[in-house]
Design an enzyme around this catalytic site. Structure first.
Site, PDB file in Angstrom:
ATOM      1  N   ARG A 234      21.543  81.060  84.746  1.00  0.00           N
ATOM      2  CA  ARG A 234      22.594  81.645  83.907  1.00  0.00           C
ATOM      3  C   ARG A 234      23.598  82.431  84.726  1.00  0.00           C
ATOM      4  O   ARG A 234      24.799  82.374  84.488  1.00  0.00           O
ATOM      5  CB  ARG A 234      21.962  82.519  82.814  1.00  0.00           C
TER       6      ARG A 234
ATOM      7  N   TYR B 188      26.060  74.716  78.839  1.00  0.00           N
ATOM      8  CA  TYR B 188      24.682  74.564  79.346  1.00  0.00           C
ATOM      9  C   TYR B 188      24.024  75.882  79.759  1.00  0.00           C
ATOM     10  O   TYR B 188      24.663  76.914  79.786  1.00  0.00           O
ATOM     11  CB  TYR B 188      24.568  73.465  80.405  1.00  0.00           C
ATOM     12  N   GLU B 189      22.727  75.817  79.983  1.00  0.00           N
ATOM     13  CA  GLU B 189      21.908  77.025  80.204  1.00  0.00           C
ATOM     14  C   GLU B 189      22.004  78.005  79.047  1.00  0.00           C
ATOM     15  O   GLU B 189      22.026  79.227  79.248  1.00  0.00           O
ATOM     16  CB  GLU B 189      22.308  77.735  81.517  1.00  0.00           C
ATOM     17  N   GLY B 190      22.049  77.472  77.838  1.00  0.00           N
ATOM     18  CA  GLY B 190      22.175  78.325  76.658  1.00  0.00           C
ATOM     19  C   GLY B 190      23.633  78.467  76.281  1.00  0.00           C
ATOM     20  O   GLY B 190      24.387  79.168  76.960  1.00  0.00           O
TER      21      GLY B 190
END
Lengths: 597, 597
Positions: free
Chosen positions: A296, A440-442
């Protein structure tokens, strides 16, 4: 052809003057990182990015990756060689432990290099980036044997790594995941299922690929409490470390994406592939979080990276493109028209990007240093407070830097007029590539919920109170500094709005959690503005001091101060409207019947 | 495959209830436009867009246009037939004069159809759209013979039209243009030069293409005062109207663009092509402005169109995609997870798009009706006031609707998580297509300068004062209406901010024009918010009335009111920060030395 010059000087200003890393000489690896050494390392890294990675950026966009009939994947021309140069230069192991072949230098330097690399070539930079995340997860949660087997190869870059979370029916809600793990009876498991959106899932750059895979052991509880993490190599590893037979994992297809074409985004099919448990059974999410937090931050860096490189190209264009005359009369009367950088709206646009870039970079370096402290300090209190900071700032960095990084790429593209829309100029690629970082990555809405729903209240609000106290104390200490008056007062106002918003959640979201959900994104951005405003105030203080000292940097420090004042005048006012949105609450948002949307 | 349903019902709410067109029965063409007739026409248009244009949208994106070796251009499969169906349906002439084969109906209906068409297929919709603009320019400035020669064919759609302004070295600054016109001695001119970014410049849909070209007659004054407008047909037209020999104009290449791949964006080479002067010598910009104003409104419509279609698809996805549980407990306990539309952040995002779409549509219909009045009324005062409105609102509509239209397409894409980044889902195309609308027909920074530098002060500020008076009067008249309290008070506050900003320009930008330039974009957006807020207040008033009347529309009117309240609570607060940015002035923006960017 777009240009890129790594902002080494700006980084050195941060590392030498704003957050002097010399202060951390007591931490392992820091004593070696003298200012001269750091500058030399970053200079080398900059050269690699500018000369090797940048020229491949558009090639990667045009060629993309190709899946061959046998399931192998060919990356764009030059990618393999560039990756090998990166690995050969020791960059994979820059901050990795020396016992696994790394150099043990501060991970802050790796974060800085991630910015350079991502600006130069986002898609290419993802291959080493994901490997570093996977390595970190193995270092923390892997067994001694797993570390010995995989980490040295990943540190030298001969093998790369991936993370396999998403499935067609579940991304955010991992509790729904279906990939199965059946014990083979020999300590290994047979992994079966389909994973999608797997970056660098298959490619031709490395000898082996180390997949970290979330799966559910037969009979495990439903939901997120029944998920375990497995390491599944593309080629099985024999005793002694040589490669054995091909494992039952393969790339089923590549996605057709809006951008990052040079990255192989794979559908991965696990067909009884041999895997080994990493960490404890059913604690896979916990283990994966090491990787996800690392990832993140790296994605936040990507947001900045596209803003920076798009900015550099927009500035170059704005100085060259002749169109119209300055409102106050010709500035270049000998030319048929003035360069467009004379126009206030062009300057305003460029400055809004620049003011973000420098604050975002400061926020990243500050946070990366906290990460080093959290991992390397021997002082419990210092470690805890650094860890608090990391937890709090991770969603802010990921969400805010990618939202604004994308917006800025769009703004920079706008400076080119019609040419910005033409692929040959490269600005469209920055926009298309930057877009993924918000997802992406949340996705960023999830980051906002992580901040508001999890991080704010954690440990009785210890992290957020520490942040408020630090910013508040800085404002108080410098309240009478005339040279900082353009900074302290707007920062204080922004902090006030953030504190009011926090208080509003405390009073209104406990009983009605929808009030937190409906305000989360506004809160995340409000938080980001205050954090960046604080970075500007700190940079301005240092710039004032350096200006007084002279040494020929007065002009540059004046530019710093102007950029910071621009941030305070033009970006900070948004804190008021964010607060207003938050405190309007969730009633209207939740009242709309589903069928009326 | 993305879906699209034309918002006929919402348009009828505007045309029947909010700005009842029955009121304008005295205008030519309006008596025929009875509510039933209008609904029937729009229903037919909707069907065409939904069934013929929508399915071709992704095909157009994938195939793009191809330039063949002989310089001809092939459009994507199905485009030609779809265009022919559109022309055969009489849609090209919907609002065109009956003497040229049109139906003479209100041009407001054409604007509505432009929204449907652009939502369904932006790239395909550009071919008829540009033709309508070129036709309008010929109708106003063409000679009787030119009108007779070209307009009937363009109205029936057998021939299409283009506008040729931009050259490689000049876009905004047309004073720099170099394309030459040399008198042939027979009343015609030989046109030579290169034009770029010519939409629909060459294609296979029509028998002939009518280029309107800006060029400089030999010996004309430098700058914008030496530019003339010419009509240059692809095939020369013989006496009697049949096509003669090929003219010296050809497509040199097609641009590779971020989006609108189905539109042939051409480099056009004029090599002594035969052209005829349109309107007066050296007054070409004046003639082109008819086309440009028409085109700017149409581009504003495009902004809305992508926001609307992206919204519809995001809503459909949010109702289907199961992920996580509502914060207040499962809403669909029988399903493995709730649809994501239960989450406050998802609803907030969707509502922010919906609240924009409905206000933007109202603003467009209101402005289109003013256009009809300006062109068709026999009352001088009414015509003048409508024309004032048009001039003032054109840059607002173009700039604000395209900026927010793009932002909304991005937000809608975000609802899809990783799937939004995958081309097959179609959301990326909406974003990529929407992006151009911020650039062409005058980049949005130019719109802001047009508003602040030209429109505000025009005729002693008559237009802007009329707008302030109208909005202010509405607020006063409804100040005591309890059912409107959530609307009037924020609108009043927004109007106050706009008036303060206007006053600030009057006090600070006369002597220092950079203060206008540095605040222009913020001012344009502030203006847009207030204009849309006013639309919401008017819609809310009508919705309240209709709710009282019953007729089974109470639920829909409740949804209208909720959407409007959302706008007031969540979008209007931005007016304060826009004002703060404007009144921070230009000093910092202009102080940065060029080399320090």
């Amino acid at each position: 052809m777009p240009v890129y010059k790594a902002p080494v000087e700006d980084v050195m200003f941060l590392l030498n003057d704003v957050f002097p890393i010399e202060r951390y000489n007591n931490l392992p690896g820091f004593a070696e990182a003298t200012p001269d050494m750091v500058e030399a390392i970053l200079g080398e890294g900059a050269k690699l990015c500018e000369e090797i990675f940048t020229p491949l950026n558009r090639i990667g966009d045009l060629e993309g990756c190709v899946r061959n009939a046998d399931g192998s994947v060919t990356t764009p021309k030059g990618f393999k060689e560039a990756y090998e140069a990166y690995a050969a230069g020791g960059w994979m192991g820059l901050s990795m432990p020396e016992e696994y072949g790394g150099q043990g230098l501060p991970s802050t330097l790796t974060v800085v290099m991630q910015e350079f690399l991502s600006s130069a070539n986002l898609a290419l930079g993802m291959y080493p980036g994901l490997t570093q995340g996977a390595t970190a997860a193995l270092l923390v949660h892997g067994s001694a044997e797993q570390k010995k087997t995989y980490v040295p190869k990943m540190v030298e870059g001969t093998w790369t790594g991936t993370m396999n979370l998403t499935e067609p029916h579940c991304g955010t809600d991992l509790g729904l995941l279906k990939t199965k793990a059946v014990p083979n009876g020999d300590g290994s498991y047979a992994i079966s299922g389909t994973k999608i959106f797997i970056s660098a899932g298959e490619h031709d750059m490395a000898e082996n690929i180390v997949h970290l895979v979330l799966a559910r052991i037969e009979g495990a509880p439903a939901g997120t409490k029944g998920i375990s993490l497995f390491v599944v190599p593309k080629f099985l590893v024999k005793e002694g470390g040589s490669l054995g037979e091909r494992n039952g994992v393969s790339c089923g297809s590549l996605e057709h994406k809006m951008g990052i074409h040079g990255n192989a985004t794979c559908v991965m099919n696990y067909d009884g592939a041999k895997g080994w448990l990493v960490g404890e059974e059913n604690r896979g999410l916990n283990a994966m979080f090491v990787m996800m937090n690392e990832a993140r931050l790296a994605v936040g860096v990507q947001g900045l990276s596209q803003s920076e490189v798009a900015y550099q190209n927009a500035v170059a264009y704005a100085k060259e493109r002749l169109q119209g005359r300055a409102l106050t009369g010709p500035k270049f009367p000998d030319k048929p028209a003035d360069p467009i950088i004379v126009h206030p709206d062009v300057r305003r646009t460029l400055l809004s990007i620049k003011a973000f870039n420098e604050a975002a970079r400061a926020l990243l370096v500050w946070t990366a240093l906290k990460s080093d402290i959290a991992h390397r300090s021997s002082d419990d209190a210092e470690r805890q407070s650094a860890d608090d900071h990391m937890g709090l700032m991770t969603p802010v960095v990921k969400g805010v830097l990618t939202d604004l990084g994308f917006d800025n790429a769009v703004k920079a593209q706008q400076m080119f007029g019609g040419h910005g829309y033409i692929e040959e100029w490269g600005m469209s690629q920055f926009v298309r590539d930057a877009r993924i970082a918000m997802i992406y990555e949340g996705a960023n809405g999830i980051q906002a919920m992580d901040l508001v729903g999890r991080k704010l209240g954690k440990d009785g609000g210890r992290a957020v109170m520490a942040f408020f106290n630090e910013v508040g104390a800085f404002c108080q200490e410098n309240a009478n500094d005339e040279s900082l008056k353009d900074f302290i007062s707007p920062l204080q106002q922004g902090l006030g709005h953030l504190q009011q918003a926090t208080m509003w959640f405390m009073q209104n979201a406990m009983a009605k959690p929808d009030n937190a959900g409906a305000g989360a994104t506004d809160y995340m951005h409000l938080f980001g503005l205050v954090a960046m405003g604080y970075m500007w105030a700190r940079m301005a203080k240092v710039a004032n001091e350096k200006k007084v000292k002279g040494n020929g940097v007065a002009d540059k420090m004046d530019a710093k101060l102007l950029t910071g004042r621009f941030f305070m005048e033009r970006l900070m006012p948004e804190t008021a409207s964010r607060l207003a949105c938050i405190s309007s609450g969730a009633d209207v948002t939740m009242a709309m019947p589903m069928e009326m949307f």
